[in-house]
Design a protein around this motif. Sequence first.
Motif, mmCIF file in Angstrom:
data_model
loop_
_atom_site.group_PDB
_atom_site.id
_atom_site.type_symbol
_atom_site.label_atom_id
_atom_site.label_comp_id
_atom_site.label_asym_id
_atom_site.label_seq_id
_atom_site.Cartn_x
_atom_site.Cartn_y
_atom_site.Cartn_z
ATOM 1 N N LEU A 54 0.854 -1.194 0.000
ATOM 2 C CA LEU A 54 0.000 0.000 0.000
ATOM 3 C C LEU A 54 0.882 1.233 0.000
ATOM 4 C CD1 LEU A 54 -2.776 1.438 0.385
ATOM 5 C CD2 LEU A 54 -2.473 1.127 2.852
ATOM 6 N N ASP A 55 0.605 2.172 -0.915
ATOM 7 C CA ASP A 55 1.390 3.408 -0.917
ATOM 8 C C ASP A 55 0.810 4.389 0.091
ATOM 9 O OD1 ASP A 55 -0.830 4.575 -2.084
ATOM 10 O OD2 ASP A 55 0.131 5.053 -3.993
ATOM 11 N N GLU A 56 1.220 5.642 0.025
ATOM 12 C CA GLU A 56 0.774 6.622 1.014
ATOM 13 C C GLU A 56 -0.603 7.196 0.703
ATOM 14 O OE1 GLU A 56 3.405 8.806 -1.982
ATOM 15 O OE2 GLU A 56 3.244 6.829 -1.029
ATOM 16 N N HIS A 57 -1.195 6.778 -0.425
ATOM 17 C CA HIS A 57 -2.512 7.305 -0.795
ATOM 18 C C HIS A 57 -3.532 6.164 -0.928
ATOM 19 C CE1 HIS A 57 -0.753 11.238 -1.281
ATOM 20 N NE2 HIS A 57 0.129 10.765 -2.139
ATOM 21 N N PHE A 58 -3.911 5.818 -2.177
ATOM 22 C CA PHE A 58 -4.998 4.865 -2.380
ATOM 23 C C PHE A 58 -4.632 3.695 -3.291
ATOM 24 C CE2 PHE A 58 -7.036 9.195 -2.166
ATOM 25 C CZ PHE A 58 -7.485 9.091 -0.852
ATOM 26 N N MET A 59 -3.352 3.520 -3.582
ATOM 27 C CA MET A 59 -2.952 2.487 -4.529
ATOM 28 C C MET A 59 -2.380 1.258 -3.831
ATOM 29 S SD MET A 59 -2.818 1.920 -7.876
ATOM 30 C CE MET A 59 -2.473 3.405 -8.841
ATOM 31 N N PHE A 60 -2.974 0.095 -4.141
ATOM 32 C CA PHE A 60 -2.463 -1.186 -3.662
ATOM 33 C C PHE A 60 -1.740 -1.875 -4.820
ATOM 34 C CE2 PHE A 60 -6.076 -0.213 -1.030
ATOM 35 C CZ PHE A 60 -5.796 -0.743 0.237
ATOM 36 N N THR A 61 -0.691 -2.605 -4.497
ATOM 37 C CA THR A 61 -0.021 -3.471 -5.453
ATOM 38 C C THR A 61 -0.170 -4.900 -4.969
ATOM 39 O OG1 THR A 61 1.588 -1.760 -6.042
ATOM 40 C CG2 THR A 61 2.154 -4.031 -6.594
ATOM 41 N N ILE A 62 -0.683 -5.769 -5.807
ATOM 42 C CA ILE A 62 -0.956 -7.158 -5.425
ATOM 43 C C ILE A 62 -0.113 -8.085 -6.283
ATOM 44 C CG2 ILE A 62 -2.684 -8.991 -5.337
ATOM 45 C CD1 ILE A 62 -3.787 -5.389 -5.135
ATOM 46 N N THR A 63 0.693 -8.911 -5.623
ATOM 47 C CA THR A 63 1.497 -9.907 -6.319
ATOM 48 C C THR A 63 0.946 -11.293 -5.995
ATOM 49 O OG1 THR A 63 3.481 -8.513 -6.171
ATOM 50 C CG2 THR A 63 3.810 -10.849 -6.660
ATOM 51 N N GLN A 64 0.496 -12.006 -7.018
ATOM 52 C CA GLN A 64 -0.008 -13.364 -6.861
ATOM 53 C C GLN A 64 1.085 -14.338 -7.313
ATOM 54 O OE1 GLN A 64 -3.840 -11.917 -9.012
ATOM 55 N NE2 GLN A 64 -4.346 -13.928 -8.179
ATOM 56 N N ARG A 65 1.397 -15.283 -6.437
ATOM 57 C CA ARG A 65 2.499 -16.209 -6.714
ATOM 58 C C ARG A 65 2.028 -17.639 -6.465
ATOM 59 N NH1 ARG A 65 5.389 -14.297 -3.295
ATOM 60 N NH2 ARG A 65 6.425 -12.721 -4.594
ATOM 61 N N ALA A 66 2.460 -18.573 -7.331
ATOM 62 C CA ALA A 66 2.174 -19.990 -7.160
ATOM 63 C C ALA A 66 3.485 -20.766 -7.209
ATOM 64 C CB ALA A 66 1.224 -20.496 -8.240
ATOM 65 N N ILE A 67 3.715 -21.605 -6.198
ATOM 66 C CA ILE A 67 4.937 -22.404 -6.097
ATOM 67 C C ILE A 67 4.554 -23.865 -6.306
ATOM 68 C CG2 ILE A 67 6.885 -23.019 -4.627
ATOM 69 C CD1 ILE A 67 6.318 -20.364 -3.108
ATOM 70 N N ASN A 68 5.055 -24.448 -7.371
ATOM 71 C CA ASN A 68 4.615 -25.787 -7.789
ATOM 72 C C ASN A 68 5.608 -26.861 -7.375
ATOM 73 O OD1 ASN A 68 3.466 -27.983 -9.044
ATOM 74 N ND2 ASN A 68 4.204 -27.429 -11.096
ATOM 75 N N ASN A 69 5.287 -27.606 -6.335
ATOM 76 C CA ASN A 69 6.081 -28.762 -5.913
ATOM 77 C C ASN A 69 5.263 -30.047 -6.051
ATOM 78 O OD1 ASN A 69 8.503 -27.393 -5.131
ATOM 79 N ND2 ASN A 69 7.403 -26.626 -3.326
ATOM 80 N N SER A 70 4.321 -30.035 -7.000
ATOM 81 C CA SER A 70 3.424 -31.176 -7.177
ATOM 82 C C SER A 70 4.061 -32.322 -7.954
ATOM 83 C CB SER A 70 2.153 -30.725 -7.895
ATOM 84 O OG SER A 70 2.446 -30.336 -9.234
ATOM 85 N N GLY A 71 5.215 -32.075 -8.571
ATOM 86 C CA GLY A 71 5.869 -33.110 -9.361
ATOM 87 C C GLY A 71 5.404 -33.155 -10.798
ATOM 88 N N LYS A 72 4.511 -32.273 -11.184
ATOM 89 C CA LYS A 72 4.039 -32.224 -12.563
ATOM 90 C C LYS A 72 3.770 -30.776 -12.949
ATOM 91 C CE LYS A 72 -0.810 -32.902 -11.290
ATOM 92 N NZ LYS A 72 -2.033 -33.741 -11.509
ATOM 93 N N PRO A 73 3.833 -30.449 -14.238
ATOM 94 C CA PRO A 73 3.568 -29.067 -14.666
ATOM 95 C C PRO A 73 2.088 -28.712 -14.491
ATOM 96 C CG PRO A 73 3.823 -30.478 -16.571
ATOM 97 C CD PRO A 73 4.188 -31.320 -15.381
ATOM 98 N N VAL A 74 1.842 -27.441 -14.190
ATOM 99 C CA VAL A 74 0.463 -26.960 -14.056
ATOM 100 C C VAL A 74 0.319 -25.655 -14.834
ATOM 101 C CG1 VAL A 74 0.113 -28.044 -11.803
ATOM 102 C CG2 VAL A 74 0.959 -25.684 -11.926
ATOM 103 N N THR A 75 -0.900 -25.380 -15.273
ATOM 104 C CA THR A 75 -1.213 -24.123 -15.956
ATOM 105 C C THR A 75 -2.312 -23.422 -15.177
ATOM 106 O OG1 THR A 75 -0.646 -25.046 -18.127
ATOM 107 C CG2 THR A 75 -1.985 -23.047 -18.091
ATOM 108 N N LEU A 76 -2.037 -22.202 -14.776
ATOM 109 C CA LEU A 76 -2.975 -21.441 -13.952
ATOM 110 C C LEU A 76 -3.279 -20.095 -14.599
ATOM 111 C CD1 LEU A 76 -1.361 -22.063 -10.430
ATOM 112 C CD2 LEU A 76 -3.292 -23.289 -11.453
ATOM 113 N N TYR A 77 -4.515 -19.635 -14.395
ATOM 114 C CA TYR A 77 -4.951 -18.343 -14.918
ATOM 115 C C TYR A 77 -5.267 -17.418 -13.734
ATOM 116 C CZ TYR A 77 -5.739 -20.860 -19.333
ATOM 117 O OH TYR A 77 -5.593 -21.615 -20.474
#
Length: 374
Positions: free
Chosen positions: A195-218
Amino acid sequence: MLNNPKGPQNKDQMHPEDLRNLFIFFVLAALLYFTYDSFVLKPQRESMAQQAKIEREIKAEQVAKGITPVDPTSLIKPREQILEARTTANQRINFDNTEIHGTINLSGGKLDDATLKEYFETLEKQTNVSILNPAQTKAPRSIEYGWLSSDSTIPLPNKSTQWQVTGNTKLSPDTPVTLIWDNGANIRFERTLKLDEHFMFTITQRAINNSGKPVTLYPYGLIAQKGIPPTYQGTWISHEGPIGFFGEELFNESYKSLRKNPKAVSNAAQGWLGFTDKYWLTALIPPQGQNVKYTYSYKGTEKDRENIGLFQADFLGAPLEIAAGQNAQIQSRLYVGAKRVILLKEYEKDGNIWFKSTDFGDEKDRVVRRANGQ
């Protein structure tokens, strides 16, 4: 002496031509009234009577089945009551700066509580303006982020997911907050908010894949709003309602229009979307420079007399292909605050140029690339 071509006339009497014109006026007025009544007002009255009859029949059927009809307004609770209950249960974390404060709901990771510190509902300055409000309050509006996948076997976070906090427990300009959730199938989801000093939020979405297989996410983000805000004025001077700009397309349909045509979709590499009030704006700014799907939708009746229909503005980002043992992330922004010209110009100076004006009555509003070209 000039002769009167109309002949002698008593000053106390109306001229025959004027009398004729007056008679014609009354005839036309009566004809217009009865035509309007027959073809406009009468059908409206019949439609309203039919609707009232249907509602009475539905209620009578509910009573016969032992179902007690529920008045939607009876479900509304004081905003403070809803927030206090979840805060006491440790289901919320605070955010705060000099201009805005609120809480993040750990159930679903929603932003559904945001209040402006310097703006009030009335001149008496007794109650601050709240832009985001939780469910079951007078004007619910919330922000959600998440992921979709074509693989139905992958557990994904949803609106009921209980997120955990790691690190900082309060969001401020100096302290970002990270929420985490493990799906039980070796994929960990993280969401970092700044959150900055006014009204702007920055959102970082992260996925960590340790499932042993490739995944595709939207990745996606959405603004959900129940009904039309009680502050809605609906004047032609300034637009209130759905607002956005994607590609070269300005979207500023009315609530009424969206209820009639309940879905609008566009794909673009640049853009933003949200809802605007007269003085306030809630807007999602997705990742720029990639193919993003922008959608406005409405669920409910077209008339929505009870004002309980669901309006939604959302974006769906480009797919992220994550190999086994790898991670991927996307970053977007969220604006929740006042439509202040000076402030938006400051964002432009910082290179985050996405608005050219704040009243949204200007058809030349444009979205452009950020300074880094994304």
